[in-house]
Design a protein around this motif. Structure first.
Motif, PDB file in Angstrom:
ATOM      1  N   TYR A 258     -72.121  45.849  59.263  1.00 33.41           N
ATOM      2  CA  TYR A 258     -71.165  45.704  60.489  1.00 33.41           C
ATOM      3  C   TYR A 258     -71.089  47.010  61.332  1.00 33.41           C
TER       4      TYR A 258
ATOM      5  N   ALA B 230     -66.885  42.565  63.570  1.00 33.78           N
ATOM      6  CA  ALA B 230     -67.391  43.865  62.723  1.00 33.78           C
ATOM      7  C   ALA B 230     -66.512  44.953  62.961  1.00 33.78           C
TER       8      ALA B 230
ATOM      9  N   LEU C 202     -74.888  40.156  65.132  1.00 35.36           N
ATOM     10  CA  LEU C 202     -74.286  40.077  63.877  1.00 35.36           C
ATOM     11  C   LEU C 202     -74.718  38.587  63.549  1.00 35.36           C
TER      12      LEU C 202
ATOM     13  N   THR D 212     -69.989  39.718  68.099  1.00 37.20           N
ATOM     14  CA  THR D 212     -70.230  40.779  67.089  1.00 37.20           C
ATOM     15  C   THR D 212     -69.225  41.929  66.900  1.00 37.20           C
TER      16      THR D 212
END
Lengths: 335, 301
Positions: free
Chosen positions: B240, B273, B255, B269
């Motif tokens: 992440y 994350a 991601l 993303t």
């Protein structure tokens, strides 16, 4: 005014170890006070409760007029504390170490430079002020530690076994600083296992054993409690059997009206008012009993004798290892 | 007389010396000085990233190239792909060092020395944590610059766009590195406080570091990794951290361990994350604070 007023301090660790059972200390301002006891007697634990690092499980403590439990911040601001283990940042220079302490204790910026120079001068480190402390000898580190404990000119300084592990020269040098500070009006609370240190420096001292104070007085008064001079007799064969026999002779000869007889490493010792007069007669009595004497000496009592008389064992003898380790531990959770 | 001294002493109890901000600054300053004097730090924040970035791009660059264009489209060089991983790796190293510093302080007696001084205890820890932040900011900037130099050399001076999201993205990258470092800093301090032993702390923090890096999206696109590694990578915080930095670097949703399409572009993303990382920060941070409290409140309060 009273610098320290502690009544019936009691501290039991969460594992049930009772490090301090009943300690009452009353120290007037300006006094050089000694706290004497063997390893594990509760010296460090007591000092840690006085400086707010440990919370007592019983008793009332006032330091510089502030209650350690209700006003810890005020106590911290008004004291200097030097831990048993040298506590300096070895990655910083001598100057930076003192500077950090100055900042921590809020020494005004305008006074800082002068104060730092003055303190480094006091502990003879001015020449190496900008060297990283890692390079210092044990004695130099200890002296730097002393300087950092004094940045805010505290009226009361705690020194926990400040000379343990130092060579005699370094020790005598530190004594001078301590005496200096005290002469300038600072109250000093010193713990030590060295009797000559207490004798040399302290106005008054308490002897602690197994978490309890067993005697408090001036060194001279304590020494006079021993009662007279001390006669040391060395025997050619100091086995249990011979020393026991020698002690019986000394007791039964009727030479000393009052006194105590102890076994020593070399033979026996007799503490008595009549030690000087009756000494030769005792030697004769021992010869008559077929005990060979290889040496003898009459001397004034030392604090060692006091210690032996009060606690029943010589100073420096381990009393309770576990308690020391516990008290040395930082966490020291209390019940 | 007694009444006067009585009121004096209560007034004295109110004054707390420096004030919070100054206390933080004093501690921050000490740790920064210590950091710059520590050769281990200089090596791990400067030399190590250089070695990794240069060696990895030279050795793996050619092999991974194909997989990269497959996963992220043409024009993504291995340097720009790898730079985020090195940023996160260095943040990891800095975080691992945090607990070591704490144990050091306990062993040298400085921890107790500060506790017995009037310094505010929260300020004491905050100052130290901020010194780690400073270190992460500096080394992130260095690594970004280094990556730029490598791209410049690769392309013969024709870099084009290095960070797709621009200056704001660069600031964002530093922010992600900090958010990422907090949970591992907390972890390393927890190990330090639980063991109070320098070696255990070093081992505890470093043992995790390398395997975690390799079973994540750090060095190779996830889809090119074995199945089991992909599973582990899904639960690996490093994935992440790296993907968040990478999204800012490349300007796209990178991601791939969890598919989020609620937002647009890189936010698909960044949002998940950062949510994962912040949750971890709070969890481990909370445990660390509990331990720190226990270690420092043996006194009064």
């Amino acid at each position: 005014m009273t610098a320290i007023d502690a009544r019936h301090i009691e501290l039991t660790y969460s594992d049930g170890t009772q490090a301090v059972e009943d300690v009452t200390i009353d120290i007037p301002e300006g006094e050089f006070f000694g706290f004497l006891g063997p390893n594990g007697a509760g010296k460090t634990t007591t000092i840690k409760t006085l400086v707010t690092l440990l919370q007592p499980t019983g008793g009332d403590i006032t330091v510089n007029g502030y209650d350690v439990e209700a006003q810890p911040q005020a106590v911290r601001e008004s004291i200097g504390y030097m831990a048993q283990e040298t506590s300096i940042d070895e990655e910083l220079t001598a100057r930076e170490n003192v500077q950090f302490a100055c900042e921590a204790y809020g020494v005004p910026k305008a006074e800082r430079t002068e104060r730092i120079d003055e303190l480094l001068e006091l502990v003879d480190l001015a020449g190496v002020a900008d060297k990283v402390a890692k390079e210092f000898s044990g004695g130099m580190k200890k002296r730097l530690d002393v300087a950092t404990a004094l940045v805010h000119s505290p009226p009361l300084v705690f020194l926990d076994e400040p000379t343990t592990g130092l060579d005699p020269k370094a020790r005598i040098r530190l004594w001078e600083y301590f005496r200096n500070i005290n002469e300038q009006g600072t109250t000093v609370f010193l713990t030590t296992q060295y009797l000559e240190e207490a004798d040399e420096l302290c106005d008054r001292l308490s002897v602690i054993q197994d978490g309890t104070i067993v005697a408090t007085d001036s060194p001279d008064a304590l020494k006079s409690q021993v009662g007279g001079d001390v006669l040391e007799i060395a025997l050619v064969d100091p086995t249990d059997e011979t020393t026991t026999r020698a002690r019986r002779v000394a007791r039964d000869a009727g030479l000393f009206e009052e006194g105590t007889v102890e076994t020593t490493d070399q033979g026996i010792s007799v503490a008595s008012e009549r030690a000087r007069q009756a000494g030769p007669d005792l030697l004769v009595a021992l010869r008559d009993a077929d005990i060979t004497v290889t040496g003898f000496d009459v001397r004034s009592p030392t604090l060692d004798d006091v210690f032996l008389a009060i606690t029943g064992h010589p100073a420096g003898e381990q009393a309770d290892d576990e308690a020391t380790e516990r008290s040395a531990e930082l966490e020291g959770e209390v019940q | 007389m007694s009444t006067i001294s009585g009121s004096d002493s209560s007034a004295g109890a109110q004054s707390s010396g420096n004030g919070f901000v100054v206390d933080v600054w004093i501690n921050l300053k000490r740790w920064i000085v210590k950091t710059t004097r520590n050769p281990f730090v200089v090596v791990s924040s400067l030399v190590q990233p250089i070695i990794f970035l240069v060696l990895f791009t030279e050795v793996f660059g050619g092999v991974v190239g194909g997989a990269l264009s497959e996963a992220l489209g043409p024009g993504v060089t291995y340097v720009t792909y790898l730079t985020p991983a090195i940023i996160i790796q260095s943040a990891l190293v800095a975080a691992a060092g945090s607990g070591i510093g704490l144990v050091d302080d306990m062993e040298s007696g400085m921890f107790e020395k500060v506790l017995v001084s009037p310094i505010n205890r929260v300020a004491m820890f905050l100052g130290k944590a901020l010194s780690e932040v400073v270190r992460i900011v500096v080394q992130t900037l260095i690594i970004l610059a280094l990556g730029y130099v490598l791209v410049w050399l690769d392309t013969g001076g024709n870099v084009g766009t290095y960070i797709e999201t621009g200056i704001v993205g660069a600031i964002g990258i530093i922010g992600v590195a900090i958010v990422f470092a907090i949970w591992f800093t907390a972890f390393s301090n927890i190990v330090a406080l639980a063991t109070r032993d320098q070696e255990s702390t070093i081992i505890g923090a470093n043992l995790l570091q390398f395997p975690l890096l390799f079973v994540s999206s750090a060095f190779i696109p996830i889809r090119n990794l074995p199945e089991w590694v992909q599973v582990v990578a899904t639960y690996n915080p490093i994935t992440y951290g790296v993907d968040a930095v990478r999204a800012l670097m490349l300007g796209q949703d990178v991601l791939s361990v969890i598919e989020i399409t609620t937002f647009s572009g890189i936010w698909n993303t960044l949002v998940p994350a950062l949510t994962v990382l912040i949750a971890l920060d709070f969890l481990l941070g909370g445990i660390a604070v509990y331990y720190l409290n226990r270690a420092s409140s043996s006194g009064v309060r």
